[in-house]
Motif scaffolding. Sequence first.
Motif, short mmCIF file in Angstrom:
data_model
loop_
_atom_site.label_atom_id
_atom_site.label_comp_id
_atom_site.label_asym_id
_atom_site.label_seq_id
_atom_site.Cartn_x
_atom_site.Cartn_y
_atom_site.Cartn_z
N GLY A 12 0.86 -1.20 0.02
CA GLY A 12 -0.03 -0.05 -0.02
C GLY A 12 0.74 1.39 -0.08
N ALA A 13 2.12 1.33 -0.16
CA ALA A 13 3.02 2.42 -0.33
C ALA A 13 3.04 2.91 -1.77
CB ALA A 13 4.37 1.94 0.45
N TRP A 14 3.30 4.34 -1.76
CA TRP A 14 3.48 4.73 -3.21
C TRP A 14 4.38 5.89 -3.08
CZ3 TRP A 14 1.95 9.64 -3.02
CH2 TRP A 14 0.97 9.94 -2.36
N ILE A 15 4.94 6.36 -4.06
CA ILE A 15 5.52 7.51 -4.35
C ILE A 15 5.16 8.24 -5.59
CG2 ILE A 15 7.69 7.02 -3.13
CD1 ILE A 15 9.24 6.60 -5.64
N ASP A 16 5.31 9.69 -5.55
CA ASP A 16 4.80 10.46 -6.63
C ASP A 16 6.00 11.41 -6.89
OD1 ASP A 16 2.22 9.76 -6.97
OD2 ASP A 16 1.20 11.57 -6.10
N VAL A 17 6.51 11.56 -8.05
CA VAL A 17 7.70 12.18 -8.49
C VAL A 17 7.39 13.40 -9.53
CG1 VAL A 17 10.09 12.37 -9.56
CG2 VAL A 17 9.15 10.53 -7.92
N ALA A 18 7.77 14.33 -9.50
CA ALA A 18 7.75 15.50 -10.50
C ALA A 18 9.25 16.14 -10.74
CB ALA A 18 6.69 16.46 -10.06
N SER A 19 9.83 15.77 -11.68
CA SER A 19 11.05 16.16 -11.84
C SER A 19 11.16 17.74 -12.28
CB SER A 19 11.78 15.29 -12.96
OG SER A 19 11.79 13.97 -12.26
N GLY A 20 12.18 18.39 -11.67
CA GLY A 20 12.24 19.97 -12.17
C GLY A 20 10.77 20.63 -12.05
N TRP A 21 10.04 20.30 -10.93
CA TRP A 21 8.86 20.71 -10.60
C TRP A 21 9.01 22.41 -10.52
CZ3 TRP A 21 6.02 21.90 -5.70
CH2 TRP A 21 4.64 22.47 -5.84
N ILE A 22 9.90 22.79 -9.88
CA ILE A 22 10.03 24.17 -9.60
C ILE A 22 11.14 24.94 -10.59
CG2 ILE A 22 10.87 26.00 -7.95
CD1 ILE A 22 9.99 24.44 -5.85
N SER A 23 10.83 25.56 -11.53
CA SER A 23 11.72 26.40 -12.27
C SER A 23 12.32 27.73 -11.46
CB SER A 23 11.21 27.11 -13.44
OG SER A 23 10.53 25.84 -14.25
N GLY A 24 13.55 27.87 -11.65
CA GLY A 24 14.07 29.04 -10.84
C GLY A 24 14.62 28.63 -9.55
N SER A 25 14.68 27.42 -9.37
CA SER A 25 14.97 26.79 -7.87
C SER A 25 16.35 27.06 -7.38
CB SER A 25 14.67 25.02 -7.99
OG SER A 25 15.80 24.63 -8.70
N ASP A 26 17.37 27.47 -8.18
CA ASP A 26 18.79 27.96 -8.03
C ASP A 26 18.66 29.11 -7.09
OD1 ASP A 26 19.69 25.31 -8.88
OD2 ASP A 26 20.68 26.26 -10.60
N SER A 27 17.80 30.08 -7.56
CA SER A 27 17.75 31.25 -7.05
C SER A 27 17.17 31.34 -5.59
CB SER A 27 17.21 32.61 -7.45
OG SER A 27 15.72 32.09 -7.96
N LEU A 28 16.13 30.22 -5.34
CA LEU A 28 15.26 29.98 -4.27
C LEU A 28 16.50 29.35 -3.29
CD1 LEU A 28 12.64 29.82 -2.50
CD2 LEU A 28 12.25 27.58 -3.80
N PHE A 29 17.16 28.48 -3.73
CA PHE A 29 18.17 27.81 -2.77
C PHE A 29 19.09 28.77 -2.15
CE2 PHE A 29 22.64 26.36 -2.33
CZ PHE A 29 22.47 25.30 -1.61
N THR A 30 19.53 29.82 -2.78
CA THR A 30 20.46 30.94 -2.47
C THR A 30 19.91 31.65 -1.41
OG1 THR A 30 21.92 30.70 -4.57
CG2 THR A 30 22.03 32.82 -3.21
N SER A 31 18.44 31.92 -1.88
CA SER A 31 17.83 32.69 -0.64
C SER A 31 17.64 31.92 0.80
CB SER A 31 16.30 33.00 -1.24
OG SER A 31 15.53 33.88 -0.22
N LEU A 32 17.29 30.88 0.85
CA LEU A 32 17.20 30.00 1.90
C LEU A 32 18.36 29.81 2.59
CD1 LEU A 32 14.57 27.12 0.64
CD2 LEU A 32 14.09 29.31 2.20
N VAL A 33 19.59 29.65 1.79
CA VAL A 33 20.92 29.58 2.54
C VAL A 33 20.99 30.71 3.61
CG1 VAL A 33 23.24 29.40 2.16
CG2 VAL A 33 21.97 28.07 0.91
#
Length: 221
Positions: free
Chosen positions: A34-55
């Motif tokens: 009864g286990a499952w996983i959903d995957v969305a590759s590259g779901w967020i565009s512009g994620s590298d700038s979001l990474f920098t902001s969170l750091v």
Amino acid sequence: MTGALQASLFDVEAEGPSFTDLRTALRRTHLTAGAWIDVASGWISGSDSLFTSLVDAVPWRAERRQMYDRVVDVPRLQSFYSDPTRLPEPFLLQVKSALDEHYRVELGENFTTAGLCYYRDGGDSVAWHADDGGQTGGRSGSQKGRGASEDTMVAIVSLGAARPLLLRPRGGGPSIRHSVGHGDLLVMGGSCQRTWEHCIPKSTRPTGPRISIQFRPRGVR
């Protein structure tokens, strides 16, 4: 020392980060029991700038934990928000709202907390565990949460360098490997926290930094 993030050639940003419609982005894989996983590759565009902001914006904490008969450093930095509205990056509230809208009927509730982990390089990791209130590998003093007895969901957004996320059945068995980073989304659902475990292994190869944001419903950690 924290490594530098190498930007993805495919992480195109227009006017800030954005994400695509989950109805078309997700691909579900049914596991066992009864286990499952959903995957969305590259779901967020512009994620590298979001990474920098969170750091810079997240109050990262270095923690220590009891393991068997000794106290050790947790091999990653962490931050936890019991109220996601207090997250320092407003875009993550849009992410949570999209996840809530897509999964609310199946989950039966909204995601209510956000945990963040900062993997600075290949030496940072997380051992085999399930989000059931406890962790395998010698962690003591844990109390079991809802994930130990109920079907639930954990939605993980990965930013920065891709790292392997492994899943395996509890009790052992072949593992499943997903490389997650640069805006990928992976959602673990159904009985996954009761019947499967997951980890981010250490790497001896040069590895850039990664941030994961884990959205969970109440009572799941």
